[in-house]
Design a protein around this motif. Structure first.
Motif, PDB file in Angstrom:
ATOM      1  N   SER A 239      26.901  33.164  37.956  1.00  0.00           N
ATOM      2  CA  SER A 239      28.132  33.285  38.730  1.00  0.00           C
ATOM      3  C   SER A 239      27.940  32.651  40.113  1.00  0.00           C
ATOM      4  O   SER A 239      26.810  32.535  40.606  1.00  0.00           O
ATOM      5  CB  SER A 239      28.520  34.755  38.898  1.00  0.00           C
ATOM      6  OG  SER A 239      27.631  35.399  39.798  1.00  0.00           O
TER       7      SER A 239
ATOM      8  N   THR B 243      33.290  40.770  28.933  1.00  0.00           N
ATOM      9  CA  THR B 243      34.040  41.162  30.131  1.00  0.00           C
ATOM     10  C   THR B 243      35.311  41.936  29.820  1.00  0.00           C
ATOM     11  O   THR B 243      36.089  42.237  30.728  1.00  0.00           O
ATOM     12  CB  THR B 243      34.406  39.916  30.966  1.00  0.00           C
ATOM     13  OG1 THR B 243      35.209  39.054  30.159  1.00  0.00           O
ATOM     14  CG2 THR B 243      33.157  39.185  31.436  1.00  0.00           C
ATOM     15  N   ASP B 244      35.513  42.256  28.554  1.00  0.00           N
ATOM     16  CA  ASP B 244      36.763  42.936  28.194  1.00  0.00           C
ATOM     17  C   ASP B 244      36.605  44.444  28.052  1.00  0.00           C
ATOM     18  O   ASP B 244      37.542  45.136  27.693  1.00  0.00           O
ATOM     19  CB  ASP B 244      37.318  42.357  26.885  1.00  0.00           C
ATOM     20  CG  ASP B 244      36.358  42.515  25.711  1.00  0.00           C
ATOM     21  OD1 ASP B 244      35.152  42.759  25.956  1.00  0.00           O
ATOM     22  OD2 ASP B 244      36.810  42.407  24.558  1.00  0.00           O
TER      23      ASP B 244
ATOM     24  N   GLY C 153      34.845  41.070  35.463  1.00  0.00           N
ATOM     25  CA  GLY C 153      34.827  39.619  35.605  1.00  0.00           C
ATOM     26  C   GLY C 153      34.260  39.223  36.961  1.00  0.00           C
ATOM     27  O   GLY C 153      34.062  40.050  37.840  1.00  0.00           O
ATOM     28  N   GLN C 154      33.975  37.929  37.119  1.00  0.00           N
ATOM     29  CA  GLN C 154      33.473  37.425  38.391  1.00  0.00           C
ATOM     30  C   GLN C 154      34.546  37.578  39.472  1.00  0.00           C
ATOM     31  O   GLN C 154      35.722  37.797  39.179  1.00  0.00           O
ATOM     32  CB  GLN C 154      33.075  35.958  38.239  1.00  0.00           C
ATOM     33  CG  GLN C 154      31.930  35.749  37.261  1.00  0.00           C
ATOM     34  CD  GLN C 154      31.575  34.286  37.086  1.00  0.00           C
ATOM     35  OE1 GLN C 154      32.073  33.415  37.804  1.00  0.00           O
ATOM     36  NE2 GLN C 154      30.705  34.004  36.122  1.00  0.00           N
TER      37      GLN C 154
ATOM     38  N   GLU D 254      36.054  35.476  41.295  1.00  0.00           N
ATOM     39  CA  GLU D 254      37.159  34.535  41.158  1.00  0.00           C
ATOM     40  C   GLU D 254      38.139  34.994  40.062  1.00  0.00           C
ATOM     41  O   GLU D 254      39.354  34.842  40.201  1.00  0.00           O
ATOM     42  CB  GLU D 254      36.620  33.136  40.832  1.00  0.00           C
ATOM     43  CG  GLU D 254      35.827  32.498  41.961  1.00  0.00           C
ATOM     44  CD  GLU D 254      34.419  33.050  42.104  1.00  0.00           C
ATOM     45  OE1 GLU D 254      33.992  33.866  41.246  1.00  0.00           O
ATOM     46  OE2 GLU D 254      33.734  32.699  43.076  1.00  0.00           O
ATOM     47  N   THR D 255      37.607  35.548  38.984  1.00  0.00           N
ATOM     48  CA  THR D 255      38.444  36.040  37.881  1.00  0.00           C
ATOM     49  C   THR D 255      39.316  37.198  38.355  1.00  0.00           C
ATOM     50  O   THR D 255      40.516  37.262  38.047  1.00  0.00           O
ATOM     51  CB  THR D 255      37.559  36.497  36.704  1.00  0.00           C
ATOM     52  OG1 THR D 255      36.723  35.411  36.304  1.00  0.00           O
ATOM     53  CG2 THR D 255      38.410  36.952  35.526  1.00  0.00           C
ATOM     54  N   ARG D 256      38.722  38.112  39.091  1.00  0.00           N
ATOM     55  CA  ARG D 256      39.481  39.273  39.574  1.00  0.00           C
ATOM     56  C   ARG D 256      40.572  38.839  40.558  1.00  0.00           C
ATOM     57  O   ARG D 256      41.685  39.362  40.521  1.00  0.00           O
ATOM     58  CB  ARG D 256      38.536  40.273  40.238  1.00  0.00           C
ATOM     59  CG  ARG D 256      37.485  40.817  39.286  1.00  0.00           C
ATOM     60  CD  ARG D 256      36.672  41.905  39.928  1.00  0.00           C
ATOM     61  NE  ARG D 256      35.332  41.960  39.365  1.00  0.00           N
ATOM     62  CZ  ARG D 256      34.450  42.901  39.633  1.00  0.00           C
ATOM     63  NH1 ARG D 256      34.763  43.870  40.466  1.00  0.00           N
ATOM     64  NH2 ARG D 256      33.253  42.896  39.097  1.00  0.00           N
TER      65      ARG D 256
ATOM     66  N   ARG E  62      42.076  35.965  40.577  1.00  0.00           N
ATOM     67  CA  ARG E  62      43.132  35.301  39.797  1.00  0.00           C
ATOM     68  C   ARG E  62      44.047  36.333  39.154  1.00  0.00           C
ATOM     69  O   ARG E  62      45.279  36.201  39.175  1.00  0.00           O
ATOM     70  CB  ARG E  62      42.507  34.394  38.734  1.00  0.00           C
ATOM     71  CG  ARG E  62      43.551  33.752  37.803  1.00  0.00           C
ATOM     72  CD  ARG E  62      42.905  32.859  36.753  1.00  0.00           C
ATOM     73  NE  ARG E  62      41.856  33.501  35.998  1.00  0.00           N
ATOM     74  CZ  ARG E  62      42.065  34.392  35.023  1.00  0.00           C
ATOM     75  NH1 ARG E  62      43.302  34.747  34.701  1.00  0.00           N
ATOM     76  NH2 ARG E  62      41.047  34.921  34.378  1.00  0.00           N
ATOM     77  N   LYS E  63      43.462  37.378  38.586  1.00  0.00           N
ATOM     78  CA  LYS E  63      44.257  38.444  37.968  1.00  0.00           C
ATOM     79  C   LYS E  63      45.153  39.123  39.002  1.00  0.00           C
ATOM     80  O   LYS E  63      46.309  39.459  38.718  1.00  0.00           O
ATOM     81  CB  LYS E  63      43.343  39.485  37.317  1.00  0.00           C
ATOM     82  CG  LYS E  63      42.604  38.984  36.079  1.00  0.00           C
ATOM     83  CD  LYS E  63      41.685  40.077  35.546  1.00  0.00           C
ATOM     84  CE  LYS E  63      40.942  39.629  34.292  1.00  0.00           C
ATOM     85  NZ  LYS E  63      40.012  40.690  33.799  1.00  0.00           N
TER      86      LYS E  63
END
Length: 309
Positions: A13, A51-52, A152-153, A155-157, A159-160
């Protein structure tokens, strides 16, 4: 004379890579070594790939370390760099946490979309967090808020969050600083009211116990006040059988040879809380943490842990 590059293991990451590069840079400076004397080896861990689901459902903190530790044990890596709060309290035989870099900001941060602060979020708002500690503390302060698992990383969080899946999320200030993203923070949470995870904000370096050469190299970058503080916090966690299934907070502060520790355990709904405070000498860091854990466990009673450990 060092001739082969030292192999530094890390997850892939952006945050993990930033931590590995900081470790390399500090080792370069401490020993006058050029960059080509280090090789940063990126490994994918189970925790990164799955990650789910919540970590507690798939095996806990060790999912972020297993692949790195296997290569440490086999000698394919010389050292591995981790976020200290991701480390299980029990390590594989033959490995230890040899050094800690100077600790960064221990606070949690709110990144709010519909309101800037936790208390200003609208009634019934949704907050995303993967940490049971953060989830429990949010529920303690705002029982009306819906908290959902948010992995999630970084960046993923984010984005969500931007997509509107939640009204806010919480992240560690230290990680945001290392990624150059502190500017997105809408609220810095007071550690007295919203205490951090044990070892939050500290980068640790793991290696083989019997590798005298690597341990000597790492000793030059070990920050003793961070080492003592995190040793105390991890001992507190270990005394409580702490894992990703337990909402536990703890913070040790050092001042010269004095150490001050405060800890908290919560039920997942945040409604039952037990606090502990203890102080002593830094030389007793591990004993102080263990004693605090045993005392708060006794105060809470065995029934407190039933059904959620």
């Amino acid at each position: 004379m060092q001739t082969k590059p030292l192999r530094i293991g890390t997850r892939g990451s952006p945050l993990a890579l930033a931590q590995a590069h900081e470790t390399r840079d500090r080792l370069m400076a401490a020993h006058g070594l050029p960059a080509e004397m280090f090789e940063i080896v990126v490994l994918s861990t189970t925790g990164d790939r799955v990650t789910d689901r919540a970590l507690s459902e798939i095996g806990g903190k060790g999912l972020f370390t297993q692949e790195l530790e296997e290569q440490l044990t086999s000698g394919e890596l010389d050292m591995a760099v981790h976020s200290s709060k991701d480390m299980p309290t029990v390590l594989p035989d033959g490995l230890h946490l040899s050094a800690f870099l100077p600790r960064a900001d221990v606070r949690d941060a709110v990144i709010g979309r519909s309101a800037p602060t936790l208390m200003a979020l609208p009634h019934g708002a949704t907050v995303g967090s993967s940490s049971l500690r953060r989830q429990a503390l949010i529920r303690r302060l705002r029982p009306d808020i819906t908290v959902i698992t948010f992995r999630g990383q970084v960046e993923t969080r984010l984005r969500k969050l931007a997509e509107g899946q939640v009204d806010a999320t919480l992240l560690a200030v230290a990680g945001l600083n290392r990624l150059g993203k502190t500017g997105i923070v809408t609220e810095f949470l007071d550690p007295a009211e919203f205490p951090p995870a044990p070892a939050q904000g500290a980068i640790c370096i793991e290696c083989r116990i019997d590798d005298i050469r690597i341990n000597a190299l790492l000793d030059a970058v070990n920050h003793r006040p961070t080492y003592d503080a995190v040793t105390c916090e991890r001992a507190f966690l270990a005394a409580l059988d702490g894992s990703c299934r337990t909402p536990i907070a703890g913070l040790a502060l050092t001042e010269g040879d004095a150490l001050f520790f405060s800890g908290m355990i919560l039920t997942p709904d945040g409604q039952t809380v037990h606090r502990i405070a203890i102080d002593g000498k830094t030389a007793e860091a591990a004993n102080l943490g263990r004693k605090a854990g045993e005392e708060v466990r006794a105060i809470a009673g065995s029934g407190f842990f039933e059904g959620w450990i």
